[in-house]
Enzyme design. Structure first.
Site, PDB file in Angstrom:
ATOM      1  N   ALA A  62       0.852  -1.188   0.000  1.00 25.10           N
ATOM      2  CA  ALA A  62       0.000   0.000   0.000  1.00 25.10           C
ATOM      3  C   ALA A  62       0.892   1.244   0.000  1.00 25.10           C
ATOM      4  O   ALA A  62       2.078   1.181   0.318  1.00 25.10           O
ATOM      5  CB  ALA A  62      -0.909   0.001   1.218  1.00 25.10           C
ATOM      6  N   GLY A 105      -0.233  -5.146   0.560  1.00 16.09           N
ATOM      7  CA  GLY A 105      -1.344  -5.084  -0.388  1.00 16.09           C
ATOM      8  C   GLY A 105      -0.996  -5.705  -1.722  1.00 16.09           C
ATOM      9  O   GLY A 105      -1.873  -6.213  -2.431  1.00 16.09           O
ATOM     10  N   GLU A 108      -1.536  -9.346  -1.257  1.00 18.19           N
ATOM     11  CA  GLU A 108      -2.984  -9.566  -1.215  1.00 18.19           C
ATOM     12  C   GLU A 108      -3.590  -9.472  -2.611  1.00 18.19           C
ATOM     13  O   GLU A 108      -4.485 -10.249  -2.965  1.00 18.19           O
ATOM     14  CB  GLU A 108      -3.634  -8.545  -0.276  1.00 18.19           C
ATOM     15  N   GLU A 128       3.037  -6.080   7.374  1.00 20.44           N
ATOM     16  CA  GLU A 128       2.291  -5.008   8.061  1.00 20.44           C
ATOM     17  C   GLU A 128       2.601  -4.913   9.548  1.00 20.44           C
ATOM     18  O   GLU A 128       2.549  -3.828  10.133  1.00 20.44           O
ATOM     19  CB  GLU A 128       0.779  -5.218   7.868  1.00 20.44           C
TER      20      GLU A 128
END
Length: 254
Positions: A62, A105, A108, A128
């Site tokens: 992210a 992310g 993911e 994270e």
């Protein structure tokens, strides 16, 4: 920010294009991904999708700048789950071609695909926890379903990155190839899938994904019904006749 190419062979190529930040997933890019996958899902000319970040990096995670001042209410009101929904529910098979980093992310996003082809130098992980956070776009649950409890918690609680070969041994990626071959190999797989009956292909994907969270008896019934439904398609008759006549089938998605 996002490149889209739809080829004549029924394969669409979606490429993340923020090289200056290693394809970090900011809100604008997530919105573009949502719109693009919704468009591709409704395009009857598209039979398979290759998702890539290019030859150097898939997505490093992210955009951390988004997290510096965000509050709980702001994160809730963003409803980022809506941006992942069109990828999650896409009926077309998705192949992720992963080179370089696929972290947070980015990992993911790769796990939203149905097949993951990784270059040998790829590194995957959910780091994270190092930021005082946790995965928030399916990282805990998709990892759990892909590699089991013990490997999942090892990755999530340590934030460690793993190599493509380690990911393959865990069951997180489908195939590992040379870095220069990652995208071309994914495209080869996509062309193969796109050459088959789109109805059969989409039923295989739907039943497999729905069945994984059902009791075995219910999942087998779902599979059986989908199998039976295919006998009422022209593609099924075309496939059988082509096999008997020793010719290449021509599937029209009917």
């Amino acid at each position: 920010m996002l490149k889209l190419k739809i080829q004549d062979d029924g394969v669409a190529i979606v490429e993340l294009n923020r090289p200056e930040v290693r394809n970090a997933l900011n809100m604008a890019l997530r919105q573009q991904l949502a719109i693009t996958f919704d468009q591709l899902d409704h395009d009857t000319n598209v039979r398979c999708i290759v998702l890539t970040g290019g030859h150097d990096v898939f997505a490093a995670g992210a955009d951390i700048q988004d997290f510096t001042t965000a509050t709980t209410a702001e994160m809730y009101l963003r409803h980022t789950e809506r941006y992942w929904q069109s990828i999650q529910t896409c009926s077309k098979p998705i192949i992720a071609a992963v080179n370089g980093y696929a972290l947070g992310g980015g990992c993911e996003l790769a796990m939203h695909a149905d097949i993951i082809v990784a270059g040998k130098s790829a590194q995957l992980g959910q780091p994270e926890v190092k930021l005082g956070l946790m995965p928030g776009a399916g990282g805990t649950q998709r990892l759990l379903r892909a590699i089991g409890k013990f490997q999942t918690l090892l990755l999530l609680l340590t934030g460690k990155m793993i190599s493509a070969d380690e990911a393959k041994s865990m069951g997180l990626v489908s195939e590992v190839v040379e870095d220069d071959d990652t995208i071309s190999h994914a495209l080869k797989l996509a062309r193969t899938i796109a050459s088959y009956s789109p109805i059969a292909v989409q039923q295989i994907k739907e039943v497999t994904l729905l069945g994984q969270d059902l009791p075995l008896t219910g999942a087998l019934a779902l599979e059986r019904k989908a199998f039976q439904i295919l006998f009422d398609t022209q593609d099924q008759k075309e496939g059988v006749h082509a096999f008997l006549e020793k010719r290449k089938p021509h599937y029209r998605g009917e």
